[in-house]
Scaffold this active site. Structure first.
Site, PDB file in Angstrom:
ATOM      1  CD  GLU A  27       3.937   7.137   3.883  1.00 41.23           C
ATOM      2  OE1 GLU A  27       4.769   6.008   3.130  1.00 41.23           O
ATOM      3  OE2 GLU A  27       3.356   6.911   4.909  1.00 41.23           O
ATOM      4  CE1 TYR A  59      -2.463  -7.342 -22.496  1.00 41.50           C
ATOM      5  CE2 TYR A  59      -2.731  -9.811 -22.765  1.00 41.50           C
ATOM      6  CZ  TYR A  59      -2.422  -8.576 -23.145  1.00 41.50           C
ATOM      7  OH  TYR A  59      -2.075  -8.135 -24.537  1.00 41.50           O
ATOM      8  CD  GLU A  79       1.602  -4.912   5.311  1.00 38.38           C
ATOM      9  OE1 GLU A  79       2.749  -4.963   5.639  1.00 38.38           O
ATOM     10  OE2 GLU A  79       1.160  -3.484   4.948  1.00 38.38           O
ATOM     11  CE  LYS A 105       4.924   3.676   1.124  1.00 41.96           C
ATOM     12  NZ  LYS A 105       4.101   3.322   2.462  1.00 41.96           N
TER      13      LYS A 105
END
Length: 127
Positions: A27, A59, A79, A105
């Protein structure tokens, strides 16, 4: 005061990024796609009544903070990435009272044919 996670909100959904977050060496080396959904609790009555950009949180500016946070620090856990995003948004915009951030993911390193792994954090501005 409005209870957390209710009332007006600015929503950005399906923000796509390519990054190197994750536990595994592959990763960090190869990277993968991530998608972020975001809700920011902001009182939108002033911009609704005035039609003036100066009375709201842009935004586009929220997106810029999310992008910078996503690209600045690699995390092992999504997280932690979500927490970094929430913290950065609270730091950047005093009008945001609460945040819901979901990170998806789709290429998580698990043997799934279809779907995605995801987390969702609910955070209220620290006192």
């Amino acid at each position: 005061m409005t209870p957390p996670f209710s009332g007006d909100r600015i929503i950005l959904n399906d923000l796509g990024f390519y990054g190197y977050h994750g536990l595994f060496n592959e990763e960090a080396k190869l990277g993968q796609r991530f998608f972020i959904d975001l809700q920011c609790g902001v009182d939108l009555s002033a911009p609704g009544n005035t039609d003036e950009i100066g009375h709201t949180v842009s935004y586009a500016d929220i997106y810029d903070v999310v992008k910078l946070t996503f690209e600045t620090k690699r995390t092992k856990l999504i997280e932690a990435l979500a927490q970094n995003i929430a913290t950065a948004l609270f730091d950047a915009f005093s009008d945001i009272d609460w945040i819901i951030v979901r990170i998806r993911k789709p290429e998580a390193p698990i043997a799934m044919v279809r779907g995605e792994a995801a987390i969702e954090l609910h955070r209220v501005r620290p006192a």
